[in-house]
Motif scaffolding. Structure first.
Motif, PDB file in Angstrom:
ATOM      1  N   GLY A   1       0.833  -1.189  -0.044  1.00 30.22           N
ATOM      2  CA  GLY A   1      -0.003   0.148  -0.147  1.00 30.22           C
ATOM      3  C   GLY A   1       0.613   1.364  -0.068  1.00 30.22           C
ATOM      4  N   ILE A   2       0.203   2.425  -0.135  1.00 29.25           N
ATOM      5  CA  ILE A   2       1.061   3.558  -0.121  1.00 29.25           C
ATOM      6  C   ILE A   2       0.006   4.684   0.485  1.00 29.25           C
ATOM      7  N   VAL A   3       0.931   5.424   1.093  1.00 28.39           N
ATOM      8  CA  VAL A   3       0.172   6.528   1.974  1.00 28.39           C
ATOM      9  C   VAL A   3       0.783   7.980   1.578  1.00 28.39           C
ATOM     10  N   LEU A   4       0.421   8.984   1.043  1.00 25.94           N
ATOM     11  CA  LEU A   4       1.141  10.229   0.544  1.00 25.94           C
ATOM     12  C   LEU A   4       0.441  11.445   1.261  1.00 25.94           C
ATOM     13  N   THR A   5       1.336  12.198   2.113  1.00 30.11           N
ATOM     14  CA  THR A   5       0.469  13.411   2.701  1.00 30.11           C
ATOM     15  C   THR A   5       1.407  14.554   2.392  1.00 30.11           C
TER      16      THR A   5
END
Length: 284
Positions: free
Chosen positions: A119-123
């Protein structure tokens, strides 16, 4: 180890030193910082993550500033190092998390090897043509003379940048102390010159058309009041990644420091320890 239970690790990757912070056990989570920060950007996020968090220190940043001499510090090269480092630390199918430049590194790494991540989380990440921001462009133009400035000359600019990027004043003051120490220790002017001179917007543009086909569960969390990475870019990223933007009302740029609980919750959703948000297609 520090008071937050974070452990600093150091090893050699292809004969060159590489460092990272670790916390916890379980499912792997890899976190990548931006500029002008270090792995300690994630110091309040990592204790809230229900897994083994590994916060990579990019070459030429933080305590690794001296090791940046003569190396390519661009996002493409940083992404290559990250992919090789995953084998070194035994990070299997981690959730990949990125902020600012680290978000660009995460996009490039995921585009090159989507099967390596769960998965990928971008902020508040750099993406597409959203960067470099005007203040960084100004430093790029001034790079030839930065080396001649006294080390303290850049301190007011860094203080102003960090304050502009925080909606929590107390966290901003804490952040200044945490991140300035690496610059003043290793030579602020020379360090920033190396960092900004290596930045190429072409690195994120090159992978933009691959984002919609990554097929990774995704979360995009954005401070709506960010003056550096505008929320419109966050909406575009979320759309390309097949998820819905999670806005932080009033939030600014340094979301991992001001809103660690929101970032940790998004990460925990992807490692299966938290409930998915209703109607979110990003858990596909």
């Amino acid at each position: 180890m520090n008071g937050l239970g974070l452990h600093l690790h150091e090893d050699l990757l292809d004969g060159e030193p590489i460092r990272w912070l670790e916390h916890g056990e379980g499912a792997h989570v890899v976190l990548v910082h931006g500029i002008p920060t270090s792995p300690r950007l994630w110091r309040h996020v990592m204790p809230l993550v229900s897994g083994r968090s590994l916060a990579l220190e990019m070459a030429g940043y933080g305590s690794s500033i001296p090791d940046g001499e003569g190396r390519d510090l661009g996002l493409s090269a940083q992404a290559d190092r990250l992919l090789r480092w995953l084998d070194l630390v035994g990070a299997e199918s981690p959730v990949l998390v990125g902020h600012d430049l680290g978000g660009g590194v995460a996009q490039i790494a995921a585009a090159r090897a989507p099967g390596r991540f769960s998965g990928i989380v971008l902020t508040n990440a750099v993406c597409y043509d959203s960067w470099p921001i005007p203040s960084v462009k100004a430093m790029q133009r001034a790079a030839p003379v930065l080396r001649y400035l006294p080390e303290t000359a850049l301190y007011p600019s860094l203080v102003q940048l960090i304050h502009r990027g925080h909606d929590d004043r107390a966290r901003a003051l804490e952040s200044i102390g945490v991140h300035w120490q690496h610059y003043v220790t290793h030579g602020a002017a020379r360090s920033l010159m190396r960092q900004v001179s290596s930045l190429r917007v072409e690195d994120t543009i090159a992978v933009a058309d691959q984002l919609p086909s990554l097929g990774l569960p995704a979360r995009v969390v954005w401070g709506e009041a960010d003056q550096f990475q505008k929320v419109e870019y966050g909406r575009r990223l979320a759309d390309d990644l097949g998820t819905e933007l999670q806005p932080i009302p009033g939030g600014k740029h340094f979301t991992p420091e001001d809103h660690p609980e929101v970032i940790a919750a998004a990460i925990n959703e992807l490692i299966g320890t938290g409930p998915a948000r209703e109607g979110d297609p990003g858990g596909r």
